[in-house]
Design an enzyme around this catalytic site. Structure first.
Site, PDB file in Angstrom:
ATOM      1  N   HIS A  60       0.827  -1.210   0.000  1.00 27.48           N
ATOM      2  CA  HIS A  60       0.000   0.000   0.000  1.00 27.48           C
ATOM      3  C   HIS A  60       0.865   1.265   0.000  1.00 27.48           C
ATOM      4  O   HIS A  60       0.367   2.349   0.278  1.00 27.48           O
ATOM      5  CB  HIS A  60      -0.920   0.022   1.223  1.00 27.48           C
ATOM      6  N   HIS A 223      -6.685  -4.604  -1.736  1.00 28.41           N
ATOM      7  CA  HIS A 223      -5.956  -5.878  -1.735  1.00 28.41           C
ATOM      8  C   HIS A 223      -6.156  -6.671  -3.022  1.00 28.41           C
ATOM      9  O   HIS A 223      -6.025  -7.892  -3.035  1.00 28.41           O
ATOM     10  CB  HIS A 223      -6.352  -6.722  -0.522  1.00 28.41           C
TER      11      HIS A 223
END
Lengths: 335, 207
Positions: A60, A223
């Site tokens: 991320h 994700h």
């Protein structure tokens, strides 16, 4: 066509990236690899403050490791790609960051993160370190799940929580005050995202899902999982209001309200595209009389190389705005 | 035997590490059917760490339990840290104390309470808790009868196996298996089975 990436060994992907972060920012961060931690470099003579620690799966970036530094985090605890750090790793992060005034854990709402950060908090409390947890659950796509289910996911609003609490911590706020402030930011923040193309895990050849040329995936998380449904692809002027409308409804924003807007790229969306997204968001909010006080436009909370964007709105008052505007100096955010 | 010796605790932990490795394929297969298939990988990694910790030669039952607990708390996933906190209660109960059946019963009762609080699972949710609760009850009941450590642990193993078997017919309410719904019915929960194997390991294998 296979997806090509700058990877040496998928097993060493995160640790080698951390080495790179250390080499790029030796004055801001101290990276350790066993356990993996990114800790703010302490300056002599700094008064002790409440420490802010966050973390979660890698993939991320620049979240969270890029937000370590004055005005934001004191430590970030990176797990493997899309996997929570371990409880002992988080405990190590808490102990490395603690300056005796307590530690605020900022945790995105995912089962593994919540469990490992909660355990780490319990273990640290047994060692007489005061710990509070702020849970970030801003993702509207996962709203309205089952009673007792995992609830909304945590996504880009975590940047606002880290920035605003980070500023307050520098000014000497107590642990209890910071926890309350963080929860206030969360309750005033919602996010929606869409993907134009899924992401590819390091070492994999195929993206995590396929999309037809004429559709976008609406309500994706960070994700690489599918969202809540496909919608027709179209110009930004159609896609952006579709993202913004549910946020406005969920926050109950009305004419005269002020917001901080985070227009966030999900990994491989060009800055020019994000500027177009922000232009459309500004026009849309202007049309309903909601004022954007400050905007953050760029890729800050990513899902590897996903093409797409998220929009986060944070309803703000003068206190939140002032803390957002306060100085910050981290690898990924500085003003 | 009325108290758990260090040698017994060590042999118990060593056998658990060995059984976990032997049963790895079976546990992974259960998780592949009912979860995301990473259970075996995480368990293997935790047990490898446990073996390293145990090779340092823990000097008391407390240190044996702690060696296992710390290995699991250094492991990813969600079942790993929950097992870590479960073993940790056994370590806490055994600290500077003779480990009787009553102490084990108290430890197991506290341990499952910690797992339930953190994992938010009740009996019947098709998780490790379904084996932990009956094992704790069996230990406590055996201790109340005045049973020795070995007998109490054997009863805990039987109760844990029965609890694990009961998960086969259940629909998952918590954990990874809750995401796959009906697909997990007919599959024993690998976490519950691991608890049963742990109590099995307290006794030397029967020939």
């Amino acid at each position: 066509m296979s997806a090509r990436q700058f990877v040496n060994d998928p097993d060493e992907f995160v640790s080698q990236a951390l080495e790179g972060l250390q080499l790029a920012h030796p004055h801001l961060v101290q990276v350790s690899t066993d356990p993996a931690l990114v800790v703010r470099v302490a300056k002599d003579g700094e008064p002790p403050k409440v420490a802010l620690v966050s973390g979660g799966g890698s993939g991320h970036e620049p979240l969270h490791t890029g937000f370590v530094g004055p005005g934001m985090l004191d430590a970030a605890v990176p797990g493997a790609v899309f996997a929570s750090p371990t409880a002992y790793q988080v405990r190590a992060g808490i102990k490395a960051a603690d300056r005796g005034r307590g530690v605020l854990l900022i945790v995105k709402n995912y089962t593994g993160d919540v469990l490992n950060f909660s355990i780490a908090a319990e273990l640290a409390r047994e060692e007489d370190i005061e710990v509070e947890i702020v849970l970030v659950d801003d993702d509207l796509a996962t709203d309205g799940g089952d009673e007792g289910g995992p609830g909304r996911r945590g996504t880009a609003a975590v940047v606002a929580v880290e920035k605003i609490c980070g500023a307050a911590a520098e000014r000497g706020a107590s642990l209890a005050e910071l926890a309350e402030l963080g929860r206030r930011v969360v309750s005033n923040s919602r996010t929606m995202a869409l993907a134009l193309q899924a992401c590819t895990h390091p070492g994999q050849q195929r993206p995590s899902f396929d999309l037809a040329d004429d559709e976008v995936e609406f309500g994706v998380g960070i994700h690489g999982e599918r969202g809540i449904g496909q919608r027709p692809f179209g110009p930004a002027s159609e896609l952006v209001p579709a993202l913004a409308k549910p946020i406005i409804d969920a926050l109950g924003l009305a004419r005269g309200d002020s917001v901080i807007a985070i227009v966030n790229g999900l990994g491989s969306t060009h800055a020019l595209e994000l500027s177009v997204v922000h232009r459309e968001l500004s026009a849309f909010l202007d049309g309903i009389g909601v004022r954007i006080e400050r905007a953050l436009v760029g890729s800050y909370v990513t899902a590897l190389d996903m093409r797409g964007c998220s929009i986060t709105l944070v309803r703000c008052d003068s206190t939140l705005l002032e803390l957002w505007n306060a100085p910050v100096r981290t690898p990924a955010l500085a003003w | 035997m009325t108290t758990l010796t260090t040698e017994h605790a060590r042999a118990w932990a060593d056998r658990f590490v060995a059984v976990g490795a032997e049963r790895d394929t079976e546990l992974t297969e259960l998780d592949r059917k009912a979860g995301d298939g990473d259970y075996g990988t995480n368990l293997r990694s935790a047990l490898r760490r446990a073996a390293v910790n145990l090779s340092a030669g823990p000097a008391s039952p407390h240190e044996v339990f702690l060696a296992v607990s710390e290995a699991f708390l250094n492991t990813g996933g969600t079942s790993g840290p929950l097992f870590g906190m479960w073993f940790r209660e056994f370590a806490k109960a055994a600290k500077e104390k003779d480990v009787t059946a009553a102490v084990l019963g108290e430890a197991a009762t506290n341990a499952v309470a910690v797992v339930q609080r953190l994992g938010k699972a009740e009996v019947g949710h098709k998780t490790m808790v379904d084996a932990m609760v009956p094992a704790a009850e069996a230990l406590t009941a055996a201790a109340a009868r005045g049973a020795g450590v070995s007998d109490a642990l054997a009863e805990a193993a039987s109760a844990a196996h029965a609890g694990a078997a009961s998960t086969e017919k259940l629909l998952a309410k918590r954990g990874r298996a809750s995401y796959v719904g009906e697909h997990a019915r007919g599959v024993i929960d690998p976490g519950a089975l691991t608890v049963a194997y742990f109590f099995d390991a307290a006794a030397p294998p029967r020939n």
